[in-house]
Design an enzyme around this catalytic site. Structure first.
Site, mmCIF file in Angstrom:
data_model
loop_
_atom_site.group_PDB
_atom_site.id
_atom_site.type_symbol
_atom_site.label_atom_id
_atom_site.label_comp_id
_atom_site.label_asym_id
_atom_site.label_seq_id
_atom_site.Cartn_x
_atom_site.Cartn_y
_atom_site.Cartn_z
ATOM 1 N N SER A 94 4.409 1.460 -9.028
ATOM 2 C CA SER A 94 5.395 2.362 -8.444
ATOM 3 C C SER A 94 5.377 2.284 -6.928
ATOM 4 C CB SER A 94 5.104 3.803 -8.883
ATOM 5 O OG SER A 94 3.820 4.192 -8.417
ATOM 6 N N ALA B 207 5.545 4.670 -3.442
ATOM 7 C CA ALA B 207 5.054 6.000 -3.099
ATOM 8 C C ALA B 207 6.194 7.005 -3.140
ATOM 9 C CB ALA B 207 4.431 5.973 -1.706
ATOM 10 N N THR C 128 5.042 10.776 -2.785
ATOM 11 C CA THR C 128 4.443 11.755 -1.873
ATOM 12 C C THR C 128 3.196 11.220 -1.189
ATOM 13 O OG1 THR C 128 3.135 12.698 -3.690
ATOM 14 C CG2 THR C 128 5.289 13.690 -3.269
ATOM 15 N N THR D 100 1.226 0.889 -4.779
ATOM 16 C CA THR D 100 0.867 -0.526 -4.908
ATOM 17 C C THR D 100 2.058 -1.422 -4.582
ATOM 18 O OG1 THR D 100 -0.853 -0.079 -6.538
ATOM 19 C CG2 THR D 100 0.060 -2.299 -6.509
ATOM 20 N N ASP E 258 2.470 18.932 -11.524
ATOM 21 C CA ASP E 258 1.666 17.776 -11.918
ATOM 22 C C ASP E 258 0.697 18.216 -13.012
ATOM 23 O OD1 ASP E 258 0.922 15.181 -11.935
ATOM 24 O OD2 ASP E 258 -0.251 15.237 -10.089
ATOM 25 N N SER F 72 3.663 10.709 -18.887
ATOM 26 C CA SER F 72 4.311 9.821 -17.925
ATOM 27 C C SER F 72 3.621 8.460 -17.881
ATOM 28 C CB SER F 72 4.294 10.475 -16.538
ATOM 29 O OG SER F 72 4.727 9.583 -15.545
ATOM 30 N N LYS G 85 -6.786 15.008 -7.003
ATOM 31 C CA LYS G 85 -5.973 15.716 -8.002
ATOM 32 C C LYS G 85 -6.860 16.441 -9.004
ATOM 33 C CE LYS G 85 -1.697 13.009 -8.187
ATOM 34 N NZ LYS G 85 -0.832 12.178 -9.059
#
Length: 507
Positions: free
Chosen positions: A208, A210, A212, A217, A270, A278, A302
């Site tokens: 993906s 970025a 936030t 990568t 989240d 996801s 997180k």
């Protein structure tokens, strides 16, 4: 739909990027707006006048004829591309029917447990753009606040994986890895993929950008090579090199996940259930058979406690097992950023230093990549347990991993002019003598984003000290890089207000 032309308008392309949401624009003086009872934020259905596939969109009402005239139907970039009509062509507009699955959302809001048919209906209609952002937000908040049973997470995962394309590589073992995020500079995929591919294992990595964070990568790989590959080119690279590092946004793998993420991020949602669904929906759709999940744990990560990490690991394993996906979860150190660079160019530099065995390479990035790669190599039945680390280290030290990444870059399209770190640079000095006791991941990521990362590839933060390092007053803790004065000023102001470093003791 009346056939007398009262609802037929001329299509106009409106140059507004509405990010994964179809939007159409009617002028307030448009006869259709006045006669058909449309209101702003209504869901509408747009169809080519001569027949064709309908597009569902959200209606915006404008007063400025420079955007859309009274006889026109304006379409955002996404809606215009999906409708596939030329500017000036005729299209019809009508009220869209409400989503049939909205009743299931109401039941979830009331605290009920939903079944697979409920989640499949919701996901399908979200994919058809029948849900407004408000309705999607209500669904996501209900799942977050009310919680999801583990079977519900399984149902949501399966529904998202089955409402898009799926890849079958015709390979007995297709490896993948994923980090749940939250740790700046954690660019291990760009090391793990070439190590594993050089061993001969199949590891097609779609990553993906970025949302936030200061870099994803795909953002970092794009410093070195093209990441926006067609499906055909993606297949060619993987078949030739046994792996690749491409952006996943050009595919239709679990596409509803991307739509939901666009709603989750502004709301800072989240939840564990949505996170697991996801990640695993994407991996199943991408054809993975074996997955390694990295869960960094730390006070500003997180996941902040061992109990939370263990609960999340069990949920990954439960859902993966029932989808036929072999999932192994590793809980890693999330106390501080990994490597020195935070931002695409600086992180790409760190990766290349490790691959080239540079004496100045960030040792923590090297070690973490080896640990992850070793676990994936041990998915190979020909590699005995405990042998993966030595094998991964040999592939890295011999230069075979560097050679493989260069081959992948060449096939994807090497960047002939890689960007440099931002020309504006400021060192943040230590306020006193001491040792670095802690680094705030969230604050360092925020400073890097204020500096312009990831859109400005050369922007970011370059760490000079890590946890446990001694520092003298006035010596740099890190350097801020930026390309634009405004971004530079914002980042410097934020760093001066809160450096993100905690010093303790003295020499």
């Amino acid at each position: 739909m009346p056939g007398d032309g009262r609802h037929t308008l001329t299509v106009r392309r409106v140059g507004i990027d509405t990010y994964r949401e179809n939007v159409v624009f009617l002028h307030r003086d448009c006869h259709v707006y006045r006669s058909a009872g449309f209101q702003a934020l209504n869901k509408v259905e747009v169809t080519p006048a001569d027949g064709g596939e309908a597009v569902l969109a959200v209606l915006n009402v404008v007063d400025d004829p420079a955007i859309t005239r009274p006889d026109e139907l304006g379409l955002s970039l996404q809606a215009f591309e999906q409708l596939a009509l030329a500017e000036g062509a005729a299209a019809r507009i009508a009220h869209a029917r409400p989503p049939r699955s909205i009743g299931a959302v109401h039941r979830k809001i009331a605290g009920e447990t939903l079944g697979y048919p409920d989640y499949l209906g919701i996901v399908r209609e979200i994919g058809e753009h029948r849900y407004t952002k408000i309705e999607m937000a209500a669904f996501l908040v209900a799942c977050t606040q009310g919680g999801m049973e583990r079977d519900e997470v399984l149902h949501l995962t399966r529904a998202m994986a089955e409402t898009g394309d799926r890849i079958d590589w015709k390979e007995p073992l297709v490896a993948d890895k994923h980090c749940i995020g939250g740790i700046p500079g954690n660019r291990t995929s760009m090391l793990v993929v070439p190590i594993v591919a050089a061993h001969g294992m199949f590891i097609p990595k779609t990553s993906s950008r970025a949302i936030t964070s200061p870099a994803g990568t795909a953002d970092t790989m794009e410093v070195l090579a093209n990441v926006e590959l067609s499906a055909r080119r993606f297949n060619e690279v993987v078949r030739a090199q046994r792996g690749c590092l491409a952006w996943g946004g050009t595919s239709r793998l679990a596409p509803v996940d991307d739509i939901l993420i666009a709603v989750e991020r502004p709301l800072s949602l989240d939840s564990p259930g949505q996170m697991v669904a996801s990640i695993l929906a994407k991996k199943v759709a991408a054809g993975a058979t074996h997955l390694l999940v990295d869960i960094p744990m730390g006070p500003t990560a997180k996941v902040r406690t061992q109990n939370d990490a263990l609960r999340l690991r069990k949920l990954f394993e439960f859902v993966g097992d029932r989808l036929g996906l072999h999932v192994e979860v590793i809980i890693t150190d999330g106390l501080q950023p990994i490597g020195r660079g935070i931002g695409p160019v600086l992180e790409a530099r760190d990766v290349m230093q490790v691959l080239k065995n540079d004496p100045d390479q960030p040792r923590d990035l090297r070690e973490k990549a080896l640990q992850l790669a070793s676990r994936i190599l041990e998915f190979d039945p020909d590699v005995r347990g405990g042998q993966g680390y030595v094998l991964a280290r040999d592939i890295l030290d011999s230069g075979r991993a560097l050679e493989r990444l260069r081959a992948i870059m060449a096939m994807q399209g090497r960047n002939p002019s890689p960007p440099e770190p931002g020309r504006l640079c400021k060192a943040l000095p230590a306020p006193r003598d001491g040792k670095v006791a802690a680094i705030d991941n969230l604050q360092l990521a925020r400073i890097a984003r204020l500096a312009g990362a990831p859109l400005d590839r050369g922007a970011g933060v370059d760490l000079c000290r890590k946890v446990g390092d001694a520092v003298r007053e006035g010596e740099p803790l890190y350097r801020i890089h930026a390309a634009f004065e405004a971004d530079f000023a914002f980042a410097c102001e934020a760093a001066e207000a809160a450096s993100g470093f905690l010093l303790a003791g003295g020499d």
